[in-house]
Structures are given as C-alpha cells and as structure tokens.
Scaffold this motif. Sequence first.
Motif, PDB file in Angstrom:
ATOM      1  N   VAL A  60       0.828  -1.200   0.000  1.00  0.00           N
ATOM      2  CA  VAL A  60       0.000   0.000   0.000  1.00  0.00           C
ATOM      3  C   VAL A  60       0.865   1.254   0.000  1.00  0.00           C
ATOM      4  O   VAL A  60       0.602   2.220  -0.733  1.00  0.00           O
ATOM      5  N   ASN A  61       1.924   1.254   0.803  1.00  0.00           N
ATOM      6  CA  ASN A  61       2.802   2.427   0.878  1.00  0.00           C
ATOM      7  C   ASN A  61       3.524   2.688  -0.442  1.00  0.00           C
ATOM      8  O   ASN A  61       3.675   3.842  -0.861  1.00  0.00           O
ATOM      9  N   ILE A  62       3.984   1.604  -1.086  1.00  0.00           N
ATOM     10  CA  ILE A  62       4.639   1.754  -2.386  1.00  0.00           C
ATOM     11  C   ILE A  62       3.666   2.333  -3.399  1.00  0.00           C
ATOM     12  O   ILE A  62       3.991   3.247  -4.175  1.00  0.00           O
ATOM     13  N   ARG A  63       2.434   1.813  -3.400  1.00  0.00           N
ATOM     14  CA  ARG A  63       1.439   2.296  -4.353  1.00  0.00           C
ATOM     15  C   ARG A  63       1.121   3.772  -4.122  1.00  0.00           C
ATOM     16  O   ARG A  63       1.043   4.567  -5.060  1.00  0.00           O
ATOM     17  N   LYS A  64       0.966   4.175  -2.854  1.00  0.00           N
ATOM     18  CA  LYS A  64       0.702   5.584  -2.544  1.00  0.00           C
ATOM     19  C   LYS A  64       1.885   6.459  -2.948  1.00  0.00           C
ATOM     20  O   LYS A  64       1.699   7.578  -3.446  1.00  0.00           O
ATOM     21  N   ARG A  65       3.088   5.936  -2.721  1.00  0.00           N
ATOM     22  CA  ARG A  65       4.290   6.692  -3.099  1.00  0.00           C
ATOM     23  C   ARG A  65       4.343   6.905  -4.601  1.00  0.00           C
ATOM     24  O   ARG A  65       4.646   8.010  -5.080  1.00  0.00           O
ATOM     25  N   LEU A  66       4.019   5.871  -5.360  1.00  0.00           N
ATOM     26  CA  LEU A  66       4.009   5.999  -6.813  1.00  0.00           C
ATOM     27  C   LEU A  66       2.917   6.958  -7.273  1.00  0.00           C
ATOM     28  O   LEU A  66       3.115   7.752  -8.199  1.00  0.00           O
ATOM     29  N   ASP A  67       1.758   6.900  -6.623  1.00  0.00           N
ATOM     30  CA  ASP A  67       0.679   7.835  -6.962  1.00  0.00           C
ATOM     31  C   ASP A  67       1.118   9.276  -6.736  1.00  0.00           C
ATOM     32  O   ASP A  67       0.852  10.166  -7.549  1.00  0.00           O
ATOM     33  N   MET A  68       1.793   9.514  -5.613  1.00  0.00           N
ATOM     34  CA  MET A  68       2.238  10.862  -5.280  1.00  0.00           C
ATOM     35  C   MET A  68       3.267  11.361  -6.290  1.00  0.00           C
ATOM     36  O   MET A  68       3.218  12.512  -6.744  1.00  0.00           O
ATOM     37  N   ILE A  69       4.209  10.478  -6.665  1.00  0.00           N
ATOM     38  CA  ILE A  69       5.228  10.857  -7.639  1.00  0.00           C
ATOM     39  C   ILE A  69       4.582  11.154  -8.991  1.00  0.00           C
ATOM     40  O   ILE A  69       4.928  12.128  -9.674  1.00  0.00           O
ATOM     41  N   ALA A  70       3.610  10.321  -9.376  1.00  0.00           N
ATOM     42  CA  ALA A  70       2.917  10.540 -10.643  1.00  0.00           C
ATOM     43  C   ALA A  70       2.161  11.868 -10.627  1.00  0.00           C
ATOM     44  O   ALA A  70       2.162  12.615 -11.617  1.00  0.00           O
ATOM     45  N   ASP A  71       1.511  12.187  -9.509  1.00  0.00           N
ATOM     46  CA  ASP A  71       0.793  13.456  -9.395  1.00  0.00           C
ATOM     47  C   ASP A  71       1.750  14.641  -9.479  1.00  0.00           C
ATOM     48  O   ASP A  71       1.429  15.678 -10.067  1.00  0.00           O
ATOM     49  N   ASP A  72       2.923  14.502  -8.876  1.00  0.00           N
ATOM     50  CA  ASP A  72       3.902  15.591  -8.888  1.00  0.00           C
ATOM     51  C   ASP A  72       4.345  15.933 -10.300  1.00  0.00           C
ATOM     52  O   ASP A  72       4.652  17.085 -10.605  1.00  0.00           O
ATOM     53  N   ARG A  73       4.383  14.935 -11.175  1.00  0.00           N
ATOM     54  CA  ARG A  73       4.812  15.219 -12.545  1.00  0.00           C
ATOM     55  C   ARG A  73       3.854  16.192 -13.223  1.00  0.00           C
ATOM     56  O   ARG A  73       4.263  17.165 -13.860  1.00  0.00           O
ATOM     57  N   THR A  74       2.558  15.942 -13.088  1.00  0.00           N
ATOM     58  CA  THR A  74       1.590  16.816 -13.734  1.00  0.00           C
ATOM     59  C   THR A  74       1.529  18.190 -13.087  1.00  0.00           C
ATOM     60  O   THR A  74       1.202  19.184 -13.738  1.00  0.00           O
ATOM     61  N   LYS A  75       1.868  18.261 -11.799  1.00  0.00           N
ATOM     62  CA  LYS A  75       1.800  19.540 -11.091  1.00  0.00           C
ATOM     63  C   LYS A  75       3.030  20.405 -11.331  1.00  0.00           C
ATOM     64  O   LYS A  75       2.936  21.609 -11.540  1.00  0.00           O
ATOM     65  N   PHE A  76       4.207  19.762 -11.250  1.00  0.00           N
ATOM     66  CA  PHE A  76       5.434  20.549 -11.204  1.00  0.00           C
ATOM     67  C   PHE A  76       6.401  20.299 -12.356  1.00  0.00           C
ATOM     68  O   PHE A  76       7.242  21.132 -12.648  1.00  0.00           O
ATOM     69  N   HIS A  77       6.325  19.148 -13.013  1.00  0.00           N
ATOM     70  CA  HIS A  77       7.360  18.782 -13.972  1.00  0.00           C
ATOM     71  C   HIS A  77       6.762  18.364 -15.308  1.00  0.00           C
ATOM     72  O   HIS A  77       6.884  17.209 -15.721  1.00  0.00           O
ATOM     73  N   PRO A  78       6.102  19.241 -16.017  1.00  0.00           N
ATOM     74  CA  PRO A  78       5.541  18.840 -17.317  1.00  0.00           C
ATOM     75  C   PRO A  78       6.627  18.456 -18.295  1.00  0.00           C
ATOM     76  O   PRO A  78       7.669  19.088 -18.357  1.00  0.00           O
ATOM     77  N   ILE A  79       6.383  17.399 -19.043  1.00  0.00           N
ATOM     78  CA  ILE A  79       7.332  16.959 -20.058  1.00  0.00           C
ATOM     79  C   ILE A  79       7.126  17.801 -21.308  1.00  0.00           C
ATOM     80  O   ILE A  79       6.006  17.985 -21.780  1.00  0.00           O
ATOM     81  N   VAL A  80       8.215  18.339 -21.845  1.00  0.00           N
ATOM     82  CA  VAL A  80       8.136  19.214 -23.017  1.00  0.00           C
ATOM     83  C   VAL A  80       7.999  18.372 -24.270  1.00  0.00           C
ATOM     84  O   VAL A  80       8.847  17.537 -24.564  1.00  0.00           O
ATOM     85  N   THR A  81       6.933  18.593 -25.007  1.00  0.00           N
ATOM     86  CA  THR A  81       6.729  17.839 -26.244  1.00  0.00           C
ATOM     87  C   THR A  81       7.440  18.519 -27.389  1.00  0.00           C
ATOM     88  O   THR A  81       7.717  19.706 -27.359  1.00  0.00           O
TER      89      THR A  81
END
Length: 658
Positions: A124-145
């Motif tokens: 559960v902790n790993i899954r929550k950690r991955l969810d948080m990291i995934a959310d951070d990408r859309t919030k703070f680190h957009p990938i430049v196309t």
Amino acid sequence: MVETILFNLASKILGKIGSGAIGEVGKAWGVEQELNTLSDTLSTIKAVLLDAERLYDHSKYSIAMEVWFDRLQAAFYDADNLVDEFQYEVLQRQVTRTFQVSNFFSSSHAIDFRFKFELSSRIVNIRKRLDMIADDRTKFHPIVTTSQHKTATSSSISSEVSESEFVGRVNDRVILFQFLMNPSVDDDGMLVLPIVGIAGIGKTALVKQLYNHDMVAKHFQLRIWVKVAKCLDVKYVMQKIMKYITDFPACADLNSIQLKNLLQLKLRNTKFLLVLDNLCECDYRCWHKLYALLRCGDTMGSKIIVTTRNMGVALAVGTVPTYNLESLSDEDCLELIWKWAGFPEKLGEEHVNAKLSEIAKEIVKKCHGYPRAAKTLGNNLFMETNECKWLELKEKQLWELAQKKHDFLVVLRSSYDTQPTELKRCFIYYSIFPKSYEIEIDKLIQLWMAQGLIQSSGFNCELEDIGIDYLNQLCSIFFFEKIEHHDNLSNMCRMPEIIHDLAVFMANGECLSTTNYRSGPISDKVKHVSVHDCSGEEVTKSLFELENLRTIVFPFLGPGAGDQGFVDRCISKFKYLYVLDLSNSCFQITGCGNLKSLPEGMQLLVKLKTVTIAACPNLTSLPSTMKNLAKLRNLEISNCPNLDLAGWEDFSGLRRLQ
C-alpha cells in the motif's frame, strides 16, 4: 534517457506480479487486492513512460524533470525489491521445507500473520508513493513535447557541405568517385551502392563531397538528393524526386499511380544520380517497388547511393558490395579538433603553445576515429588558450560533457532511440564492463537472461536463441562487433569504444565499471557493478554500501585482496543479487589454493541465477544446499581439477571449462 530503464523495470515488476506463484500466494495470504492495485498503478505509469520515450523532446527535459525520474527510479526499485522479497519468502519456505509443497498454498495452513501484515502495508505504501510521484509530474514537472514530430514528409537536408565539416577520407573519395564515373556493366543498367557505418561517422559528409564535385555534376544529367526519415516511404521519395525534375505544383496532390507514370516519363532515357540519405529501416517489398519504377526505359549509367546505419538495410538494397565506412585517423581527428576550436587549419607554434599541442594529442584519443566526437571536443575548446581548460577536458569522459543539438552523443542517440526497448536494456547493461572488454557471446547472453532482459517471443523459442538474435541486431547497427579468432569462429564480442560512451550515458548511473573506489562514495543508483581494481578494504567498504545490487562481476584477474569473508558477506547483504561472477576476482572464491568448499549459506541467495567459479585447485565440493537454488540457471566451473561434481550431472546449466 532513463525512460528505457524505468519502462523495463515496470515491465519486469508487472511480470513478477502476474506470475502464477505470486498470484496464488497473494490470494492465499490475503494481499491479492493490494497487488492488483499496485499492478494497475504500474501499468499506468508504464504507459506514460512509453509516451515519454517515443513522443517527447528529451533534450528539453528540465533539471526538475530529471529529479522526478530519479525519484521514480528509486520507487520502482523499492517496488521490485518488495516483490523480490515476496518471492524470496516463498522460495525460502520451499528451500527450508518449512512446510510441504502440497499444502503450501492452502488457506488452512498457519500463515505468518505478522509477515502478511507487513507485506500488505508495504504494498500500500509503495502504491501511494508511486501515486504521489505521478501526481507531482503533472503539477510541477511537465514533459516538453516536440513542436513537430519527425516524419518522412517533414525531413529535408541541403546537399551543400562546408569545408570545415570534412577532412581526410582521400582513399574513400577516390574509390567512390571511380564508382560514380565508371561506365555501368550491370545488365539491368542501374547500380545501387550502400554506404554503411555508425551514426555520425561521416557518411553524409563524404557523399556530399562527391555529389557536389564538378566532374560528377557534368557526368550525370540529373542529380537528386533525398533525406529519408527512418523508414522508406515510396510515395514520399517519388514526390521529392519530382521536385528536382519539375516545377509542377500539383505533384503533391497526385496519387501513387499518377506519380509513378509521371516520374517514369521524366526519368526515361536520363542518366541520373540518386542519393537516399540515412535510410534506417527498409521493407524489402517497398524497396523492390521503388527500384522497379526507377529502372524504367534506358537508365544505363544511372547510379543510386544509399547511406545507412544498418547493415541489414545495406544488404537488402545493394546491387554491388557494401562500402563500410571506417574511422578517421588520429591525425584527421586532430585537424578537426583544431578547426572546431577556431584555430587555423594547420597547427603552427605561432598560434598555440607547444604545451597545448601535447594536450591536444592526448585529447584526440577520446575520439576513437569518430569525426563527430572531434567536432564536439573542438567546440568545447572554442578560442580557448587557457591550459587549465584543455587539461580539464583531457580528464573528462565524453559522456560527461554537456551535449548540444549536433554533438556526438545526440547523433549516436538517434540510432539508439529507434531500437526496441528490449535491445536498449541489453545495450545499456553492457556498460558495466570497461572499454574494449571482450566477452564470450554465450556468457553475455547468460548475463542478459539472468537479469530478465531477454523476453520470450511466445513461439517456443529458447531464450538463448532470442539472445543471439538480440546481439545480431545490435551488431547490425554497429553497437556491438563480433571477434573472429584463428578458427574463424565468432565466439567473442565487444562494444566499440565510442559506442561505450553512449552506453554509459544512457545507463544514467545504474551501471558502474569501476577502476578506482578512491574517488569517493558510489551513488546508491548503481545496481550493476564490475570491479577491476582490487584495492582491498576500499573495494569491500564501497561495495557493501550498496544494498540493492543485482550484479557483481570481476572481469579481470585480480592480484588477491585476501578478504575471505567476501562470499559470506554477499550472502548476508545482497538478497536481491541475480549475478555473482567471481571467476576473475581477487577474493577467496577464485585463485585460492586453500579453498576447499563454498559456504553452505549460499542457499540463501535464492534469486541467484548465475555462478562462475575458477582457478581453485583445492576446491573439492559444492554445498549440497546449492541444489535448492530454484533460480540457478548457469553454473560455470573452470580450472578446478579436484572438484567433485557428483549429483550435478543432470543440471542443464552446468558448464565445465578446463
């Protein structure tokens, strides 16, 4: 560059979670739902990584984006470790016979509920950690196309060439000039010459020189230059040719049949030179179609030159033997360095001091005959006369330099990017070995297999055969080369030195070929390591600070460090280890006259897939518990004349090399 590593890790973890054993045990232990949720999260992130690898502009990744990738990589390895521990617990119970296999999956069997609770919480902790990291990408680190994806219809190139782009190649120019100017003796009247070599070796620059030669211009009635983007698109090539032949504005609106008829009408009885530049992939049916429509009427004397990075493409299109473009000499590379550093074409002592000249002779060794590397190095020293800057560059590795749009790693990466993910990971893994290292092909494939890098094709093919196919594909694009010995058998291979720089760059710190531990602590990102400087306690201390190692290899024969507890420490420390190759190590498992047996505790390395033991003349037996290593696939024994292998005769992975 880390997307490939992450994508492979996600695939690997998902494969483990989806295995029958983990599925049944997860259900029996009440953690099936947690595993399924983790699997869903990984599948989503895997899709994002695939998009990042294929669709986004890697050169525009920000520092924050790289940090995000590092966080994701650390989380993935923790997830991989968690799943491995799950497997470890299952295998450990099987090995120690804590309970019978027949009731292993029985829900009525007494389960270690503390382990189950801890396992569930960690999932559960790993899954929550991955969810948080995934959310951070859309919030703070957009990938430049990329603003415009590269397609066949958007590719173009000038056939002009600057003198500063080109040096040397006198013999190559003479041979190719003769090919162009000599009358054709081919019955079909049109010859196709493939020029092949690694990306950036100078194929395009060489052909440009010939294409623009006055005598070549007079010899052919029509010259056509087409930059082919990756795959051969017949209609696109026809359209590009038509732009050279006519100003007819509506040719882009014609269908394939209309284009073909008009093209054949314009080319009939015309002696032309067609250059198809940078053909990376080629369906033979498409090539046959294009060749047939170009060979219309009297085309006697017409010539086609195809430049490619792929030997398979060259063999498919050529009507004459392939021309393999080799490296430049050190002298030519040195001239390129001076040119791109902004100094006069011919080095003179009145322009730079003698000390810089000596340093330049050392720097040029980094090029390995690769002109693009010489240009990159020269550009890094543009108008620089400070000796310290030259010395600093001398000490740096090529992959440590910042890479701009046309620098050598960016150019080489274009070949890397087009390869399937499984080939990329096999390529990256080799960076654990030092430059120019030669390895047995069978051994390399076993290492790939041990790390789970070879994927089954689903057609009952042996993994070893798939590994051979992987290697052949990497050889066809010059990322590996086979070495023929006196018996003409290619049983060894190596990676070209300039390509090794690319492999280290793409490994992103995951693989380490270490020659000196004295330079400081090793990053915890390292998961695969080869040791070829046995410096006693410093090796041991640095190595055992890495808790999540998957590979330990000693590629060279060491002088003998004398750490007799090395194997025991490996057993107790590295429970995620897949490969332990000590055949050339300076530790006491090899080359040790007093060693008579291996530790019984080797049974605890339940994930171990490959064990290599050599040069232990007094080794008499192997631990009986080693037979309980459920994952062991390869056991190589050499120069151990007194070793009794009774009981191992039926083990399919045994190789005794004397």
